[in-house]
Design a protein around this motif. Sequence first.
Motif, PDB file in Angstrom:
ATOM      1  N   SER A  56       0.823  -1.215   0.000  1.00  0.00           N
ATOM      2  CA  SER A  56       0.000   0.000   0.000  1.00  0.00           C
ATOM      3  C   SER A  56       0.857   1.266   0.000  1.00  0.00           C
ATOM      4  O   SER A  56       0.496   2.267  -0.632  1.00  0.00           O
ATOM      5  N   VAL A  57       1.991   1.236   0.690  1.00  0.00           N
ATOM      6  CA  VAL A  57       2.878   2.412   0.700  1.00  0.00           C
ATOM      7  C   VAL A  57       3.443   2.656  -0.695  1.00  0.00           C
ATOM      8  O   VAL A  57       3.507   3.797  -1.172  1.00  0.00           O
ATOM      9  N   ILE A  58       3.849   1.587  -1.371  1.00  0.00           N
ATOM     10  CA  ILE A  58       4.382   1.714  -2.731  1.00  0.00           C
ATOM     11  C   ILE A  58       3.329   2.306  -3.671  1.00  0.00           C
ATOM     12  O   ILE A  58       3.620   3.219  -4.462  1.00  0.00           O
ATOM     13  N   LEU A  59       2.091   1.806  -3.569  1.00  0.00           N
ATOM     14  CA  LEU A  59       1.023   2.313  -4.432  1.00  0.00           C
ATOM     15  C   LEU A  59       0.702   3.776  -4.138  1.00  0.00           C
ATOM     16  O   LEU A  59       0.387   4.548  -5.051  1.00  0.00           O
ATOM     17  N   SER A  60       0.770   4.181  -2.873  1.00  0.00           N
ATOM     18  CA  SER A  60       0.496   5.581  -2.513  1.00  0.00           C
ATOM     19  C   SER A  60       1.541   6.514  -3.127  1.00  0.00           C
ATOM     20  O   SER A  60       1.213   7.605  -3.628  1.00  0.00           O
ATOM     21  N   VAL A  61       2.794   6.099  -3.095  1.00  0.00           N
ATOM     22  CA  VAL A  61       3.857   6.912  -3.691  1.00  0.00           C
ATOM     23  C   VAL A  61       3.635   7.049  -5.200  1.00  0.00           C
ATOM     24  O   VAL A  61       3.768   8.142  -5.770  1.00  0.00           O
ATOM     25  N   ILE A  62       3.280   5.948  -5.853  1.00  0.00           N
ATOM     26  CA  ILE A  62       3.012   5.988  -7.294  1.00  0.00           C
ATOM     27  C   ILE A  62       1.850   6.929  -7.601  1.00  0.00           C
ATOM     28  O   ILE A  62       1.900   7.713  -8.568  1.00  0.00           O
ATOM     29  N   LEU A  63       0.797   6.881  -6.779  1.00  0.00           N
ATOM     30  CA  LEU A  63      -0.371   7.738  -7.000  1.00  0.00           C
ATOM     31  C   LEU A  63       0.006   9.217  -6.931  1.00  0.00           C
ATOM     32  O   LEU A  63      -0.446  10.018  -7.763  1.00  0.00           O
ATOM     33  N   VAL A  64       0.801   9.586  -5.950  1.00  0.00           N
ATOM     34  CA  VAL A  64       1.213  10.988  -5.818  1.00  0.00           C
ATOM     35  C   VAL A  64       1.966  11.441  -7.073  1.00  0.00           C
ATOM     36  O   VAL A  64       1.798  12.572  -7.538  1.00  0.00           O
ATOM     37  N   LEU A  65       2.739  10.543  -7.651  1.00  0.00           N
ATOM     38  CA  LEU A  65       3.547  10.897  -8.824  1.00  0.00           C
ATOM     39  C   LEU A  65       2.728  11.010 -10.106  1.00  0.00           C
ATOM     40  O   LEU A  65       3.080  11.796 -11.005  1.00  0.00           O
ATOM     41  N   VAL A  66       1.626  10.255 -10.214  1.00  0.00           N
ATOM     42  CA  VAL A  66       0.887  10.208 -11.495  1.00  0.00           C
ATOM     43  C   VAL A  66      -0.455  10.942 -11.438  1.00  0.00           C
ATOM     44  O   VAL A  66      -1.160  10.993 -12.455  1.00  0.00           O
ATOM     45  N   ARG A  67      -0.825  11.530 -10.316  1.00  0.00           N
ATOM     46  CA  ARG A  67      -2.172  12.109 -10.201  1.00  0.00           C
ATOM     47  C   ARG A  67      -2.393  13.264 -11.184  1.00  0.00           C
ATOM     48  O   ARG A  67      -3.510  13.455 -11.687  1.00  0.00           O
ATOM     49  N   ASP A  68      -1.355  14.024 -11.495  1.00  0.00           N
ATOM     50  CA  ASP A  68      -1.516  15.118 -12.457  1.00  0.00           C
ATOM     51  C   ASP A  68      -1.886  14.582 -13.840  1.00  0.00           C
ATOM     52  O   ASP A  68      -2.744  15.146 -14.530  1.00  0.00           O
ATOM     53  N   SER A  69      -1.243  13.504 -14.235  1.00  0.00           N
ATOM     54  CA  SER A  69      -1.536  12.918 -15.545  1.00  0.00           C
ATOM     55  C   SER A  69      -2.919  12.271 -15.554  1.00  0.00           C
ATOM     56  O   SER A  69      -3.625  12.314 -16.575  1.00  0.00           O
ATOM     57  N   TYR A  70      -3.317  11.672 -14.426  1.00  0.00           N
ATOM     58  CA  TYR A  70      -4.599  10.973 -14.375  1.00  0.00           C
ATOM     59  C   TYR A  70      -5.771  11.906 -14.647  1.00  0.00           C
ATOM     60  O   TYR A  70      -6.690  11.562 -15.407  1.00  0.00           O
ATOM     61  N   VAL A  71      -5.795  13.071 -14.054  1.00  0.00           N
ATOM     62  CA  VAL A  71      -6.963  13.951 -14.179  1.00  0.00           C
ATOM     63  C   VAL A  71      -7.137  14.487 -15.593  1.00  0.00           C
ATOM     64  O   VAL A  71      -8.219  14.968 -15.952  1.00  0.00           O
ATOM     65  N   GLN A  72      -6.066  14.412 -16.405  1.00  0.00           N
ATOM     66  CA  GLN A  72      -6.171  14.903 -17.778  1.00  0.00           C
ATOM     67  C   GLN A  72      -6.987  13.970 -18.673  1.00  0.00           C
ATOM     68  O   GLN A  72      -7.339  14.324 -19.792  1.00  0.00           O
ATOM     69  N   ILE A  73      -7.306  12.761 -18.171  1.00  0.00           N
ATOM     70  CA  ILE A  73      -8.100  11.808 -18.951  1.00  0.00           C
ATOM     71  C   ILE A  73      -9.501  12.348 -19.213  1.00  0.00           C
ATOM     72  O   ILE A  73     -10.089  12.107 -20.273  1.00  0.00           O
ATOM     73  N   TYR A  74     -10.032  13.106 -18.261  1.00  0.00           N
ATOM     74  CA  TYR A  74     -11.452  13.477 -18.279  1.00  0.00           C
ATOM     75  C   TYR A  74     -11.676  14.848 -18.918  1.00  0.00           C
ATOM     76  O   TYR A  74     -10.881  15.778 -18.736  1.00  0.00           O
ATOM     77  N   ARG A  75     -12.780  14.950 -19.642  1.00  0.00           N
ATOM     78  CA  ARG A  75     -13.191  16.229 -20.248  1.00  0.00           C
ATOM     79  C   ARG A  75     -14.139  16.944 -19.292  1.00  0.00           C
ATOM     80  O   ARG A  75     -15.353  16.970 -19.493  1.00  0.00           O
ATOM     81  N   VAL A  76     -13.578  17.487 -18.250  1.00  0.00           N
ATOM     82  CA  VAL A  76     -14.351  18.225 -17.257  1.00  0.00           C
ATOM     83  C   VAL A  76     -13.690  19.582 -17.048  1.00  0.00           C
ATOM     84  O   VAL A  76     -12.593  19.846 -17.565  1.00  0.00           O
ATOM     85  N   GLU A  77     -14.350  20.422 -16.266  1.00  0.00           N
ATOM     86  CA  GLU A  77     -13.825  21.756 -16.021  1.00  0.00           C
ATOM     87  C   GLU A  77     -12.469  21.683 -15.308  1.00  0.00           C
ATOM     88  O   GLU A  77     -12.191  20.751 -14.550  1.00  0.00           O
ATOM     89  N   GLU A  78     -11.640  22.682 -15.515  1.00  0.00           N
ATOM     90  CA  GLU A  78     -10.320  22.713 -14.886  1.00  0.00           C
ATOM     91  C   GLU A  78     -10.428  22.741 -13.368  1.00  0.00           C
ATOM     92  O   GLU A  78      -9.590  22.165 -12.656  1.00  0.00           O
ATOM     93  N   SER A  79     -11.473  23.403 -12.849  1.00  0.00           N
ATOM     94  CA  SER A  79     -11.664  23.450 -11.392  1.00  0.00           C
ATOM     95  C   SER A  79     -11.940  22.055 -10.834  1.00  0.00           C
ATOM     96  O   SER A  79     -11.472  21.712  -9.738  1.00  0.00           O
ATOM     97  N   VAL A  80     -12.667  21.224 -11.601  1.00  0.00           N
ATOM     98  CA  VAL A  80     -12.942  19.856 -11.160  1.00  0.00           C
ATOM     99  C   VAL A  80     -11.648  19.042 -11.153  1.00  0.00           C
ATOM    100  O   VAL A  80     -11.409  18.247 -10.232  1.00  0.00           O
ATOM    101  N   ARG A  81     -10.802  19.248 -12.143  1.00  0.00           N
ATOM    102  CA  ARG A  81      -9.512  18.547 -12.168  1.00  0.00           C
ATOM    103  C   ARG A  81      -8.664  18.919 -10.949  1.00  0.00           C
ATOM    104  O   ARG A  81      -8.015  18.064 -10.336  1.00  0.00           O
ATOM    105  N   HIS A  82      -8.652  20.195 -10.603  1.00  0.00           N
ATOM    106  CA  HIS A  82      -7.847  20.654  -9.469  1.00  0.00           C
ATOM    107  C   HIS A  82      -8.350  20.040  -8.157  1.00  0.00           C
ATOM    108  O   HIS A  82      -7.543  19.582  -7.328  1.00  0.00           O
ATOM    109  N   ILE A  83      -9.653  20.012  -7.986  1.00  0.00           N
ATOM    110  CA  ILE A  83     -10.228  19.407  -6.776  1.00  0.00           C
ATOM    111  C   ILE A  83      -9.898  17.916  -6.719  1.00  0.00           C
ATOM    112  O   ILE A  83      -9.560  17.374  -5.660  1.00  0.00           O
TER     113      ILE A  83
END
Length: 491
Positions: free
Chosen positions: A371-398
């Motif tokens: 779980s610790v390894i997966l948490s570190v990976i999530l922190v590193l890729v979260r910026d790229s993940y939110v770009q998948i969705y066609r939603v408002e920029e404010s929703v991506r930031h939240i």
Amino acid sequence: MGKNGRGRNHMEQKETFYKTVWKIALPVTLQFLLQSSFSVVDQIMTGQLGSVSVAGIGLAGKFASIFSVLVSAIAAAAGIMLAQYIGQKDEQKADRSFLVNLGMAAILALFFTIVCTAAPRQVMEIYTKDTLTCDTAAGYLQIYAVSFLPMALTTLLSAFLRCAEAAALPLAAGIAAAAVNTLLNYVLIFGKCGFPAMGITGAAIATVTAQVAGCVLTLGMFLYHRRTQRRYWQADGSREKEVRMQADGSRVKEARSCTVPRTKRGARFSSAFHMEKEERLQYLGILLPILICEFFWSLGENVYAAIYGHIGTQACAAMTLTSPVQVLMIGAMNGFAQAAGIMVGKSLGRNDYERAYREAVKLMLCGLCGSVILSVILVLVRDSYVQIYRVEESVRHITKDILLAFAVISPVKVQNMILGGGILRSGGRTKYVMYIDFIGTWLFGVPLGLLSAFLFHLPIAWVYFILSLEECVRFAISVFLFRKKGWMRSL
């Protein structure tokens, strides 16, 4: 025995432990992820349709999760009993416990199907006052409800096969079902291959079709497995020896350890429904606390969803966008919880309490590292993940802020899943987990969520993090009970 002998014995036990964990945990994890992929694929694909569709599916999924949690509770009760009875090699009680739990799951599925098909809008009005979001969620839920019965059957059949150490069979069915779901989502949501674009209606139809396909395949695997394993047993109940041919044509006999419950003298499987009074009381003592526990936990999760929904549509959409990540990360560790319940339960069934405790500690450490390894990976890729969705920029930031909060709390969530969902329940003392979950959710989580959202008016990421601190309370209580060893019992 000399030092070398003891060393070899220790190494053999260590290899057996990790081999068993791998054999159970990996297929269970993959199957859970595939099962979860139904909703994840829906959310990712419908995420291209805008925030209202994302929020609608998310809210419908929250109510559907009540059913999913309850049927999983029934499967958990079945798993506790099956693991111990298989460890005791009492196939009659194992058959009986499986069939009774299967019947309970089917009744529950029919009830939820009727509620969701008859009054979907009334159900969704509990979660949101936004008319458009409510209508979207109700339409999705009404169709999705048809999948409840096949989902219940698949869950119970898979529980049986896992306890029989045949977890790879439902995994194969899950792979096929996931492929059907993904293909139909693409075709029906966006209108490909000559079909009209159906949006979230297409997503719901795809999920139902895939669940039915998965159920049929799992049932076929189950029947095949029982028929195959019964060959290793003689009619008088003594073990047969498997006969195989070597490459040179010579015959070799080797004893097979058959851990699958068998039906005595070919008696019909349905005759196993009968339970003595003592067995009924024991069964209810295991099942009812799990049902109560999971119901109130799921109800708490739905209160959280209502809190997010009343904060606003963007906040609700952002929380829904984090759902695939949460499902995949927790699902990736779910195999350790299932392995803990089965392996520790079998050791308790054999009255080997020292081994049960030792295996429990090892599984907790494995879960913590993963779980610790997966948490570190999530922190590193979260910026790229939110770009998948066609939603408002404010929703991506939240969404990014919520994912960070989840990454911090995730290791504690996994430890609670392994402890509460596997280890503490394995001895049948399910009241322990019921009390822990009630205290965590209703004495800490819900009040903290309401205060942070409606009194202090904090952003949703902080609301989520603060109410998630109830996981720390659960963990502290669970560790105390684990070290006391009162949970260790043979049925």
